[in-house]
Design an enzyme around this catalytic site. Structure first.
Site, PDB file in Angstrom:
ATOM      1  N   ARG A 191      25.981  38.140  65.833  1.00  0.00           N
ATOM      2  CA  ARG A 191      25.776  38.948  64.627  1.00  0.00           C
ATOM      3  C   ARG A 191      25.102  40.249  65.031  1.00  0.00           C
ATOM      4  O   ARG A 191      25.669  41.051  65.730  1.00  0.00           O
ATOM      5  CB  ARG A 191      24.954  38.159  63.600  1.00  0.00           C
ATOM      6  CG  ARG A 191      25.715  36.991  63.000  1.00  0.00           C
ATOM      7  CD  ARG A 191      24.808  36.041  62.312  1.00  0.00           C
ATOM      8  NE  ARG A 191      23.796  35.552  63.254  1.00  0.00           N
ATOM      9  CZ  ARG A 191      22.943  34.582  63.014  1.00  0.00           C
ATOM     10  NH1 ARG A 191      22.954  34.002  61.847  1.00  0.00           N
ATOM     11  NH2 ARG A 191      22.086  34.191  63.923  1.00  0.00           N
ATOM     12  N   HIS A 250      30.010  30.836  60.088  1.00  0.00           N
ATOM     13  CA  HIS A 250      30.598  29.913  61.077  1.00  0.00           C
ATOM     14  C   HIS A 250      32.114  29.813  60.863  1.00  0.00           C
ATOM     15  O   HIS A 250      32.885  29.825  61.830  1.00  0.00           O
ATOM     16  CB  HIS A 250      30.014  28.498  60.925  1.00  0.00           C
ATOM     17  CG  HIS A 250      28.560  28.376  61.272  1.00  0.00           C
ATOM     18  ND1 HIS A 250      27.632  27.825  60.422  1.00  0.00           N
ATOM     19  CD2 HIS A 250      27.871  28.721  62.389  1.00  0.00           C
ATOM     20  CE1 HIS A 250      26.440  27.835  60.994  1.00  0.00           C
ATOM     21  NE2 HIS A 250      26.548  28.379  62.189  1.00  0.00           N
ATOM     22  N   SER A 289      22.091  30.067  58.904  1.00  0.00           N
ATOM     23  CA  SER A 289      21.756  28.814  58.209  1.00  0.00           C
ATOM     24  C   SER A 289      20.297  28.843  57.780  1.00  0.00           C
ATOM     25  O   SER A 289      19.961  28.436  56.665  1.00  0.00           O
ATOM     26  CB  SER A 289      21.997  27.614  59.129  1.00  0.00           C
ATOM     27  OG  SER A 289      23.346  27.553  59.514  1.00  0.00           O
ATOM     28  N   LYS A 317      14.668  23.438  66.744  1.00  0.00           N
ATOM     29  CA  LYS A 317      14.904  23.426  65.292  1.00  0.00           C
ATOM     30  C   LYS A 317      14.647  22.066  64.659  1.00  0.00           C
ATOM     31  O   LYS A 317      15.097  21.046  65.177  1.00  0.00           O
ATOM     32  CB  LYS A 317      16.362  23.836  65.002  1.00  0.00           C
ATOM     33  CG  LYS A 317      16.618  25.303  65.221  1.00  0.00           C
ATOM     34  CD  LYS A 317      18.030  25.683  64.801  1.00  0.00           C
ATOM     35  CE  LYS A 317      18.307  27.154  65.036  1.00  0.00           C
ATOM     36  NZ  LYS A 317      19.745  27.476  64.932  1.00  0.00           N
TER      37      LYS A 317
HETATM   38  O1  PNS Z   1      23.202  26.896  66.215  1.00  0.00           O
HETATM   39  P1  PNS Z   1      22.188  26.945  67.337  1.00  0.00           P
HETATM   40  O2  PNS Z   1      20.949  26.159  66.957  1.00  0.00           O
HETATM   41  O3  PNS Z   1      21.871  28.345  67.761  1.00  0.00           O
HETATM   42  O4  PNS Z   1      22.872  26.215  68.588  1.00  0.00           O
HETATM   43  C1  PNS Z   1      22.156  26.017  69.788  1.00  0.00           C
HETATM   44  C2  PNS Z   1      22.800  24.887  70.612  1.00  0.00           C
HETATM   45  C3  PNS Z   1      22.780  23.584  69.828  1.00  0.00           C
HETATM   46  C4  PNS Z   1      24.236  25.262  70.958  1.00  0.00           C
HETATM   47  C5  PNS Z   1      21.962  24.752  71.933  1.00  0.00           C
HETATM   48  O5  PNS Z   1      20.634  24.465  71.617  1.00  0.00           O
HETATM   49  C6  PNS Z   1      22.541  23.698  72.881  1.00  0.00           C
HETATM   50  O6  PNS Z   1      23.497  23.967  73.594  1.00  0.00           O
HETATM   51  N1  PNS Z   1      21.940  22.479  72.886  1.00  0.00           N
HETATM   52  C7  PNS Z   1      22.336  21.386  73.763  1.00  0.00           C
HETATM   53  C8  PNS Z   1      21.462  21.353  75.035  1.00  0.00           C
HETATM   54  C9  PNS Z   1      21.905  22.443  75.986  1.00  0.00           C
HETATM   55  O7  PNS Z   1      22.909  22.321  76.675  1.00  0.00           O
HETATM   56  N2  PNS Z   1      21.186  23.588  75.960  1.00  0.00           N
HETATM   57  C10 PNS Z   1      21.601  24.794  76.677  1.00  0.00           C
HETATM   58  C11 PNS Z   1      21.042  24.899  78.034  1.00  0.00           C
HETATM   59  S1  PNS Z   1      19.371  25.310  77.977  1.00  0.00           S
END
Ligand code: PNS
Length: 161
Positions: free
Chosen positions: A91, A18, A129, A42
């Site tokens: 990645r 990150h 992570s 998650k």
């Molecule tokens: O690190 P991650 O878990 O891959 O991040 C995913 C994250 C938190 C960016 C994604 O789940 C997110 O944007 N969550 C907020 C709700 C949302 O807007 N989802 C995207 C449209 S489905």
């Protein structure tokens, strides 16, 4: 005009991968808002305040960063903060489908917001992570993959010596 990117994620916890993306992002944007959002898929190890604390400690020497969290949709947060783009790290090929789906959903939700992908440094290609937590849980040496504060916190959580 200040170019702002939102760098969203679970950050459970923040890793060197990150930090690598943030450093690369700062060569393209004037400011990056690192934002903890909910990923319903998650189950997290760290609470949001803990994750914020770890991000703050890990990013304390980097300028033009803001760290925050939000409970809603990413695209709404981008609009609220008048940001110009969503920044995501890519990645291996295995990330592609998930990232592609999320970027297209975000575009569907708001046509005006672009997602920018940056490739992580090669040394972080195989870290995440989740895999770092799994290795740490069973006593694996993950010190070189996370900032020192995160290493200490993982040791504490998993009662490692
Ligand atoms: O690190 P991650 O878990 O891959 O991040 C995913 C994250 C938190 C960016 C994604 O789940 C997110 O944007 N969550 C907020 C709700 C949302 O807007 N989802 C995207 C449209 S489905």
């Amino acid at each position: 005009m200040e170019r702002i990117a939102i760098y969203p994620g679970s950050f459970d916890p923040v890793t060197n991968g990150h930090l690598d993306i943030i450093q690369r992002g700062l060569t393209l944007f004037d400011k990056i808002i690192v934002t903890i959002l909910e990923n319903p898929e998650k189950k997290t190890l760290f609470t949001v305040p803990e994750r914020i604390e770890l991000l703050e400690a890990s990013l304390k020497d980097i300028e033009n960063i803001e760290i925050t969290s939000d409970g809603g949709l990413l695209v709404d947060f981008v609009v609220k903060r008048k940001a110009h783009a969503i920044l995501r790290g890519m990645r291996a090929v295995s990330d592609f489908e998930y990232e592609f789906q999320m970027a297209l959903m975000n575009r569907k939700l708001n046509r005006n917001i672009q997602t920018v992908f940056l490739m992580t440094g090669l040394r972080w290609i195989f870290t995440s992570s989740s895999i770092i937590k799994e290795a740490a849980r069973f006593g694996g040496d993950i010190e070189s993959m996370v900032p020192p504060v995160v290493f200490e916190k993982l040791k504490e959580k998993y009662k490692l010596s």
